[in-house]
Motif scaffolding. Structure first.
Motif, PDB file in Angstrom:
ATOM      1  N   VAL A  73     -11.964  -4.552  -1.895  1.00 45.99           N
ATOM      2  CA  VAL A  73     -11.471  -3.347  -1.395  1.00 45.99           C
ATOM      3  C   VAL A  73     -13.042  -2.721  -0.809  1.00 45.99           C
ATOM      4  CG1 VAL A  73     -10.911  -0.910  -1.941  1.00 45.99           C
ATOM      5  CG2 VAL A  73     -10.022  -2.869  -3.360  1.00 45.99           C
ATOM      6  N   GLU A  74     -12.715  -2.545   0.565  1.00 41.00           N
ATOM      7  CA  GLU A  74     -13.769  -1.948   1.208  1.00 41.00           C
ATOM      8  C   GLU A  74     -13.496  -0.343   1.891  1.00 41.00           C
ATOM      9  OE1 GLU A  74     -13.158  -3.763   5.800  1.00 41.00           O
ATOM     10  OE2 GLU A  74     -14.206  -5.124   4.193  1.00 41.00           O
ATOM     11  N   ALA A  75     -14.610   0.395   2.119  1.00 40.21           N
ATOM     12  CA  ALA A  75     -14.250   1.917   2.560  1.00 40.21           C
ATOM     13  C   ALA A  75     -14.682   1.799   3.806  1.00 40.21           C
ATOM     14  CB  ALA A  75     -15.751   2.526   2.087  1.00 40.21           C
ATOM     15  N   ARG A  76     -13.453   2.445   4.622  1.00 40.71           N
ATOM     16  CA  ARG A  76     -13.319   2.154   6.423  1.00 40.71           C
ATOM     17  C   ARG A  76     -13.233   3.631   6.573  1.00 40.71           C
ATOM     18  NH1 ARG A  76     -13.848  -2.460   8.682  1.00 40.71           N
ATOM     19  NH2 ARG A  76     -11.815  -2.322   9.856  1.00 40.71           N
ATOM     20  N   PRO A  77     -13.567   4.048   7.741  1.00 39.84           N
ATOM     21  CA  PRO A  77     -13.530   5.307   8.301  1.00 39.84           C
ATOM     22  C   PRO A  77     -11.936   5.861   8.081  1.00 39.84           C
ATOM     23  CG  PRO A  77     -14.471   4.016  10.019  1.00 39.84           C
ATOM     24  CD  PRO A  77     -14.089   3.023   9.055  1.00 39.84           C
ATOM     25  N   GLY A  78     -11.858   6.863   7.441  1.00 44.11           N
ATOM     26  CA  GLY A  78     -10.399   7.384   7.188  1.00 44.11           C
ATOM     27  C   GLY A  78      -9.588   6.837   5.890  1.00 44.11           C
ATOM     28  N   GLY A  79     -10.488   5.936   5.219  1.00 41.91           N
ATOM     29  CA  GLY A  79      -9.747   5.422   3.764  1.00 41.91           C
ATOM     30  C   GLY A  79     -10.393   4.085   3.424  1.00 41.91           C
ATOM     31  N   TYR A  80      -9.553   3.243   2.781  1.00 43.52           N
ATOM     32  CA  TYR A  80     -10.021   2.185   2.186  1.00 43.52           C
ATOM     33  C   TYR A  80      -9.268   0.968   2.661  1.00 43.52           C
ATOM     34  CZ  TYR A  80     -12.722   5.127  -0.845  1.00 43.52           C
ATOM     35  OH  TYR A  80     -13.502   6.103  -1.270  1.00 43.52           O
ATOM     36  N   ARG A  81      -9.755  -0.179   2.581  1.00 40.48           N
ATOM     37  CA  ARG A  81      -8.877  -1.363   3.064  1.00 40.48           C
ATOM     38  C   ARG A  81      -8.859  -2.443   1.868  1.00 40.48           C
ATOM     39  NH1 ARG A  81     -10.230  -4.951   8.107  1.00 40.48           N
ATOM     40  NH2 ARG A  81      -9.117  -6.950   7.413  1.00 40.48           N
ATOM     41  N   LEU A  82      -7.784  -2.961   1.576  1.00 40.19           N
ATOM     42  CA  LEU A  82      -7.736  -4.216   0.461  1.00 40.19           C
ATOM     43  C   LEU A  82      -7.724  -5.371   1.484  1.00 40.19           C
ATOM     44  CD1 LEU A  82      -7.562  -5.386  -2.076  1.00 40.19           C
ATOM     45  CD2 LEU A  82      -5.038  -5.255  -2.012  1.00 40.19           C
ATOM     46  N   GLU A  83      -8.724  -6.354   1.350  1.00 42.30           N
ATOM     47  CA  GLU A  83      -8.757  -7.376   2.398  1.00 42.30           C
ATOM     48  C   GLU A  83      -8.459  -8.762   1.385  1.00 42.30           C
ATOM     49  OE1 GLU A  83     -12.201  -9.949   5.052  1.00 42.30           O
ATOM     50  OE2 GLU A  83     -12.238  -7.585   4.957  1.00 42.30           O
ATOM     51  N   THR A  84      -7.357  -9.272   2.018  1.00 48.00           N
ATOM     52  CA  THR A  84      -6.855 -10.323   1.211  1.00 48.00           C
ATOM     53  C   THR A  84      -6.222 -11.300   2.327  1.00 48.00           C
ATOM     54  OG1 THR A  84      -5.887 -11.182  -0.650  1.00 48.00           O
ATOM     55  CG2 THR A  84      -4.561  -9.410   0.584  1.00 48.00           C
ATOM     56  N   ALA A  85      -6.216 -12.422   2.007  1.00 53.08           N
ATOM     57  CA  ALA A  85      -5.556 -13.384   2.796  1.00 53.08           C
ATOM     58  C   ALA A  85      -3.923 -13.177   3.026  1.00 53.08           C
ATOM     59  CB  ALA A  85      -5.497 -15.042   2.519  1.00 53.08           C
ATOM     60  N   ALA A  86      -3.222 -13.299   4.187  1.00 51.96           N
ATOM     61  CA  ALA A  86      -1.784 -13.126   4.353  1.00 51.96           C
ATOM     62  C   ALA A  86      -0.907 -13.675   3.342  1.00 51.96           C
ATOM     63  CB  ALA A  86      -1.430 -13.157   5.675  1.00 51.96           C
ATOM     64  N   GLU A  87      -1.340 -15.135   3.023  1.00 51.93           N
ATOM     65  CA  GLU A  87      -0.556 -15.859   2.166  1.00 51.93           C
ATOM     66  C   GLU A  87      -0.552 -15.086   0.582  1.00 51.93           C
ATOM     67  OE1 GLU A  87      -4.240 -17.790   3.226  1.00 51.93           O
ATOM     68  OE2 GLU A  87      -2.762 -17.127   4.303  1.00 51.93           O
ATOM     69  N   ALA A  88      -1.692 -14.453   0.519  1.00 54.72           N
ATOM     70  CA  ALA A  88      -1.587 -13.849  -0.869  1.00 54.72           C
ATOM     71  C   ALA A  88      -1.045 -12.595  -1.024  1.00 54.72           C
ATOM     72  CB  ALA A  88      -3.251 -13.444  -1.329  1.00 54.72           C
ATOM     73  N   VAL A  89      -0.263 -11.903   0.060  1.00 55.67           N
ATOM     74  CA  VAL A  89       0.631 -10.896  -0.180  1.00 55.67           C
ATOM     75  C   VAL A  89       2.007 -11.257  -0.243  1.00 55.67           C
ATOM     76  CG1 VAL A  89       0.975  -8.846   1.274  1.00 55.67           C
ATOM     77  CG2 VAL A  89      -1.206  -9.648   1.191  1.00 55.67           C
ATOM     78  N   ARG A  90       2.894 -10.669  -1.240  1.00 58.10           N
ATOM     79  CA  ARG A  90       4.097 -10.792  -1.254  1.00 58.10           C
ATOM     80  C   ARG A  90       4.856  -9.602  -1.110  1.00 58.10           C
ATOM     81  NH1 ARG A  90       5.960 -12.664  -6.527  1.00 58.10           N
ATOM     82  NH2 ARG A  90       5.828 -10.527  -7.182  1.00 58.10           N
ATOM     83  N   VAL A  91       5.582  -9.369   0.071  1.00 58.10           N
ATOM     84  CA  VAL A  91       6.393  -7.914  -0.051  1.00 58.10           C
ATOM     85  C   VAL A  91       7.740  -7.837  -0.634  1.00 58.10           C
ATOM     86  CG1 VAL A  91       7.175  -6.304   1.715  1.00 58.10           C
ATOM     87  CG2 VAL A  91       5.035  -7.542   2.173  1.00 58.10           C
ATOM     88  N   THR A  92       7.914  -6.910  -1.214  1.00 56.69           N
ATOM     89  CA  THR A  92       9.528  -6.729  -1.897  1.00 56.69           C
ATOM     90  C   THR A  92       9.777  -5.271  -1.842  1.00 56.69           C
ATOM     91  OG1 THR A  92       8.612  -6.433  -4.042  1.00 56.69           O
ATOM     92  CG2 THR A  92       9.003  -8.668  -3.827  1.00 56.69           C
ATOM     93  N   LEU A  93      11.115  -5.255  -1.506  1.00 56.35           N
ATOM     94  CA  LEU A  93      11.772  -4.014  -1.333  1.00 56.35           C
ATOM     95  C   LEU A  93      12.674  -3.652  -2.602  1.00 56.35           C
ATOM     96  CD1 LEU A  93      12.588  -4.471   2.394  1.00 56.35           C
ATOM     97  CD2 LEU A  93      10.715  -3.149   1.594  1.00 56.35           C
ATOM     98  N   ASP A  94      12.447  -2.716  -2.950  1.00 56.69           N
ATOM     99  CA  ASP A  94      13.068  -2.279  -4.212  1.00 56.69           C
ATOM    100  C   ASP A  94      14.089  -1.080  -3.629  1.00 56.69           C
ATOM    101  OD1 ASP A  94      11.715  -3.887  -6.078  1.00 56.69           O
ATOM    102  OD2 ASP A  94      10.302  -2.290  -6.416  1.00 56.69           O
ATOM    103  N   ALA A  95      15.127  -1.553  -3.939  1.00 60.85           N
ATOM    104  CA  ALA A  95      16.482  -0.424  -3.734  1.00 60.85           C
ATOM    105  C   ALA A  95      16.503   0.697  -4.729  1.00 60.85           C
ATOM    106  CB  ALA A  95      17.724  -1.144  -3.720  1.00 60.85           C
TER     107      ALA A  95
END
Length: 62
Positions: A40-62
């Motif tokens: 997690v890094e501080a950025r102007p206007g907020g924070y950013r979680l830097e991780t590889a795209a393949e480590a991210v799984r997006v799910t949509l809960d209804a």
């Protein structure tokens, strides 16, 4: 680790156990304590979680 960003911030350990977090700077501080080494890094206007795209799984809960 699972981090839910839409709606209320929700963080869960790999085991599925909720990690309590509670305003932005305080939340990031708690997140860093709960998950040492999380990129997690501080950025102007907020924070950013830097991780590889393949480590991210997006799910949509209804």
């Amino acid at each position: 680790m699972q981090i839910c960003l839409l709606g209320p911030l929700e963080v869960r350990a790999d085991s599925g156990t909720p990690v309590e977090v509670g305003g932005a700077q305080a939340l990031v501080s708690r997140l860093r304590r709960a998950a040492p080494g999380l990129p997690v890094e501080a950025r102007p206007g907020g924070y950013r979680l830097e991780t590889a795209a393949e480590a991210v799984r997006v799910t949509l809960d209804a």
